[in-house]
Design a protein around this motif. Structure first.
Motif, PDB file in Angstrom:
ATOM      1  N   ALA A  37       1.346  -1.480   0.165  1.00  0.00           N
ATOM      2  CA  ALA A  37      -0.249  -0.019  -0.384  1.00  0.00           C
ATOM      3  C   ALA A  37       0.815   1.542  -0.048  1.00  0.00           C
ATOM      4  O   ALA A  37       0.420   2.758  -0.618  1.00  0.00           O
ATOM      5  CB  ALA A  37      -1.013  -0.414   1.530  1.00  0.00           C
ATOM      6  N   CYS A  38       1.892   1.744   0.756  1.00  0.00           N
ATOM      7  CA  CYS A  38       2.653   2.755   1.143  1.00  0.00           C
ATOM      8  C   CYS A  38       3.586   2.362  -0.428  1.00  0.00           C
ATOM      9  O   CYS A  38       4.015   3.343  -0.683  1.00  0.00           O
ATOM     10  CB  CYS A  38       4.182   2.200   1.961  1.00  0.00           C
ATOM     11  SG  CYS A  38       4.953   3.470   1.945  1.00  0.00           S
ATOM     12  N   ARG A  39       3.493   1.587  -1.109  1.00  0.00           N
ATOM     13  CA  ARG A  39       4.631   1.779  -2.221  1.00  0.00           C
ATOM     14  C   ARG A  39       3.369   2.921  -3.616  1.00  0.00           C
ATOM     15  O   ARG A  39       3.644   3.015  -4.749  1.00  0.00           O
ATOM     16  CB  ARG A  39       5.017  -0.343  -2.951  1.00  0.00           C
ATOM     17  CG  ARG A  39       5.901  -0.206  -2.620  1.00  0.00           C
ATOM     18  CD  ARG A  39       6.435  -2.034  -2.997  1.00  0.00           C
ATOM     19  NE  ARG A  39       7.568  -1.792  -2.158  1.00  0.00           N
ATOM     20  CZ  ARG A  39       7.884  -3.485  -1.871  1.00  0.00           C
ATOM     21  NH1 ARG A  39       7.041  -3.964  -2.184  1.00  0.00           N
ATOM     22  NH2 ARG A  39       9.028  -3.153  -1.534  1.00  0.00           N
ATOM     23  N   HIS A  40       2.546   2.234  -3.097  1.00  0.00           N
ATOM     24  CA  HIS A  40       1.341   2.186  -4.554  1.00  0.00           C
ATOM     25  C   HIS A  40       1.088   3.845  -3.700  1.00  0.00           C
ATOM     26  O   HIS A  40       0.538   4.367  -4.863  1.00  0.00           O
ATOM     27  CB  HIS A  40       0.133   2.228  -3.969  1.00  0.00           C
ATOM     28  CG  HIS A  40      -0.649  -0.107  -4.848  1.00  0.00           C
ATOM     29  ND1 HIS A  40      -0.175   0.214  -6.596  1.00  0.00           N
ATOM     30  CD2 HIS A  40      -0.090  -1.255  -4.432  1.00  0.00           C
ATOM     31  CE1 HIS A  40      -0.664  -1.109  -6.589  1.00  0.00           C
ATOM     32  NE2 HIS A  40      -0.156  -1.765  -5.814  1.00  0.00           N
ATOM     33  N   ALA A  41       1.272   4.109  -2.896  1.00  0.00           N
ATOM     34  CA  ALA A  41       1.070   5.230  -2.602  1.00  0.00           C
ATOM     35  C   ALA A  41       1.680   6.263  -2.655  1.00  0.00           C
ATOM     36  O   ALA A  41       1.281   7.605  -3.725  1.00  0.00           O
ATOM     37  CB  ALA A  41       0.282   6.128  -1.283  1.00  0.00           C
ATOM     38  N   LEU A  42       3.203   6.449  -2.808  1.00  0.00           N
ATOM     39  CA  LEU A  42       4.294   6.755  -3.348  1.00  0.00           C
ATOM     40  C   LEU A  42       4.438   6.855  -4.654  1.00  0.00           C
ATOM     41  O   LEU A  42       4.839   8.357  -4.953  1.00  0.00           O
ATOM     42  CB  LEU A  42       5.854   5.813  -2.842  1.00  0.00           C
ATOM     43  CG  LEU A  42       6.085   6.314  -1.477  1.00  0.00           C
ATOM     44  CD1 LEU A  42       7.158   5.477  -1.062  1.00  0.00           C
ATOM     45  CD2 LEU A  42       6.370   7.651  -0.778  1.00  0.00           C
ATOM     46  N   GLY A  43       4.240   6.268  -5.712  1.00  0.00           N
ATOM     47  CA  GLY A  43       3.634   6.125  -6.933  1.00  0.00           C
ATOM     48  C   GLY A  43       2.954   7.109  -7.359  1.00  0.00           C
ATOM     49  O   GLY A  43       3.084   7.882  -8.046  1.00  0.00           O
ATOM     50  N   LYS A  44       1.898   7.030  -6.609  1.00  0.00           N
ATOM     51  CA  LYS A  44       0.336   8.321  -7.126  1.00  0.00           C
ATOM     52  C   LYS A  44       1.341   9.459  -6.685  1.00  0.00           C
ATOM     53  O   LYS A  44       0.693  10.637  -7.169  1.00  0.00           O
ATOM     54  CB  LYS A  44      -0.232   7.597  -6.142  1.00  0.00           C
ATOM     55  CG  LYS A  44      -1.134   6.224  -7.198  1.00  0.00           C
ATOM     56  CD  LYS A  44      -2.085   6.209  -5.776  1.00  0.00           C
ATOM     57  CE  LYS A  44      -3.208   5.018  -6.901  1.00  0.00           C
ATOM     58  NZ  LYS A  44      -4.725   4.566  -6.521  1.00  0.00           N
ATOM     59  N   VAL A  45       1.876   9.457  -5.382  1.00  0.00           N
ATOM     60  CA  VAL A  45       1.750  11.466  -5.245  1.00  0.00           C
ATOM     61  C   VAL A  45       3.791  11.692  -5.723  1.00  0.00           C
ATOM     62  O   VAL A  45       3.380  12.455  -5.680  1.00  0.00           O
ATOM     63  CB  VAL A  45       2.507  10.213  -3.460  1.00  0.00           C
ATOM     64  CG1 VAL A  45       3.213  12.049  -3.349  1.00  0.00           C
ATOM     65  CG2 VAL A  45       1.610  10.590  -2.855  1.00  0.00           C
ATOM     66  N   LEU A  46       4.133  11.024  -6.443  1.00  0.00           N
ATOM     67  CA  LEU A  46       5.619  11.121  -6.901  1.00  0.00           C
ATOM     68  C   LEU A  46       5.253  11.067  -8.310  1.00  0.00           C
ATOM     69  O   LEU A  46       6.333  10.746  -9.408  1.00  0.00           O
ATOM     70  CB  LEU A  46       6.596  10.287  -6.960  1.00  0.00           C
ATOM     71  CG  LEU A  46       6.818  11.274  -4.813  1.00  0.00           C
ATOM     72  CD1 LEU A  46       7.254  10.212  -4.301  1.00  0.00           C
ATOM     73  CD2 LEU A  46       7.330  11.850  -5.324  1.00  0.00           C
ATOM     74  N   ALA A  47       4.255  10.688  -8.927  1.00  0.00           N
ATOM     75  CA  ALA A  47       3.813  10.019 -10.086  1.00  0.00           C
ATOM     76  C   ALA A  47       4.162  11.301 -11.060  1.00  0.00           C
ATOM     77  O   ALA A  47       4.343  11.339 -12.079  1.00  0.00           O
ATOM     78  CB  ALA A  47       2.219   9.985 -10.504  1.00  0.00           C
ATOM     79  N   ASP A  48       4.142  12.204 -10.652  1.00  0.00           N
ATOM     80  CA  ASP A  48       4.158  13.903 -12.278  1.00  0.00           C
ATOM     81  C   ASP A  48       5.574  13.848 -11.964  1.00  0.00           C
ATOM     82  O   ASP A  48       6.548  14.579 -13.362  1.00  0.00           O
ATOM     83  CB  ASP A  48       3.667  15.437 -11.036  1.00  0.00           C
ATOM     84  CG  ASP A  48       2.422  15.621 -11.080  1.00  0.00           C
ATOM     85  OD1 ASP A  48       1.561  14.161 -12.018  1.00  0.00           O
ATOM     86  OD2 ASP A  48       1.533  16.597 -10.725  1.00  0.00           O
TER      87      ASP A  48
END
Length: 285
Positions: A37-48
């Motif tokens: 879940a943390c990996r998915h969240a980080l990927g979304k937060v830093l997608a830009d």
């Protein structure tokens, strides 16, 4: 403190419920925390900015820096950052004022003030300082090793060097001590020899007085070693001291294993060539 993220890599399998150490009952109800879940969240937060995306390898220190910055942004209550955001800085931030003076002519560079989350030091530099001290018959403390490794800089002096590199004496001052002091070992290669890892563990203190490393702190300012994020074979693991079981424990994605005392940690890292990369010291009184 809770174990740090174990770094990049693919999506881990779902965590099994129950005792993390199997059926032996020695884990004392330590449960696995699945990092997916943390990996998915980080990927979304830093997608830009394209950082820390799933199935991509990321440096552990860079990952943690991005986590801290994301928390500061999320917790800020106004344009300049509110009290919750400053909590991140108090916990991990190093508000550093750096001064540099040429050892040749005494020229002083303009002071630099910046917020850092890590104190970076190459193990090769620590070894160099230790050898220099040994040649003069000294036995430097861990604090002296860190101070000497950090207080010399090489760069051109605008006053006397004519573009050639000369030595500068560096002084670093902290305005306050963070709750957690984070040390990053900057390795020159991803496959350090077992002997290099062994030397670093001999230099790592179980307790550290930060007032002997930075100016500006009323001493003693004591910290104890609590967590080490290690790199090996394109993967990260965390080895942290767990007060519940009174020993060091290895966290590897959804796998949790007991290690033992600190001597066992050093032996395990040497044998497996685990390179300590991010090292956390917790403040105590």
């Amino acid at each position: 403190p809770a174990p740090a993220p174990s770094g990049g890599g693919g999506v881990a399998p779902a965590a099994a419920s129950g005792n993390a150490w199997g059926s032996q009952g020695k884990g004392r109800n330590l449960f696995v925390v699945d990092p997916t879940a943390c990996r998915h969240a980080l990927g979304k937060v830093l997608a830009d900015c394209g950082r820390l995306q799933l199935n991509e390898m990321a440096d552990a220190a860079e990952c943690l820096h991005d986590v801290f910055e994301a928390l500061r942004d999320c917790l800020a209550t106004d344009g300049g950052g509110g009290e919750p955001a400053s909590m991140i800085e108090r916990s991990f931030g190093l508000d550093v004022v750096e001064k540099r003076e040429c050892t040749g002519c005494g020229y002083s560079m303009p002071e630099q003030n910046h917020l850092a989350f890590f104190h970076y030091v190459p193990p090769a530099r620590l070894l160099e300082v230790q050898r220099e001290a040994g040649e003069s018959g000294e036995r430097p403390t861990p604090e002296e090793l860190l101070l000497r490794a950090y207080n010399v800089d090489t760069r051109p002096c605008p006053n006397c060097s004519n573009g050639k590199d000369v030595r500068f004496r560096c002084t670093s001052t902290l305005s306050q001590a963070p709750s957690v002091f984070s040390l990053v070992s900057v390795w020159t290669n991803a496959e350090a020899a077992a002997e290099e890892i062994e030397v670093l563990f001999k230099q790592l203190p179980l307790t550290l007085d930060l007032s002997l490393v930075y100016s500006g702190l009323a001493g003693p300012c004591l910290y104890r070693l609590r967590c080490i994020v290690c790199f090996y074979g394109q993967h990260y693991v965390t080895i942290a001291y767990n007060p519940k079981v009174k020993q060091w424990v290895q966290y590897d994605d959804t796998s949790v294993k007991p290690v033992g005392d600190f001597a066992a940690v050093a032996a395990k890292c040497r044998a497996g060539r685990f390179q300590p990369h991010v090292i956390f010291f917790e403040k105590y009184s």
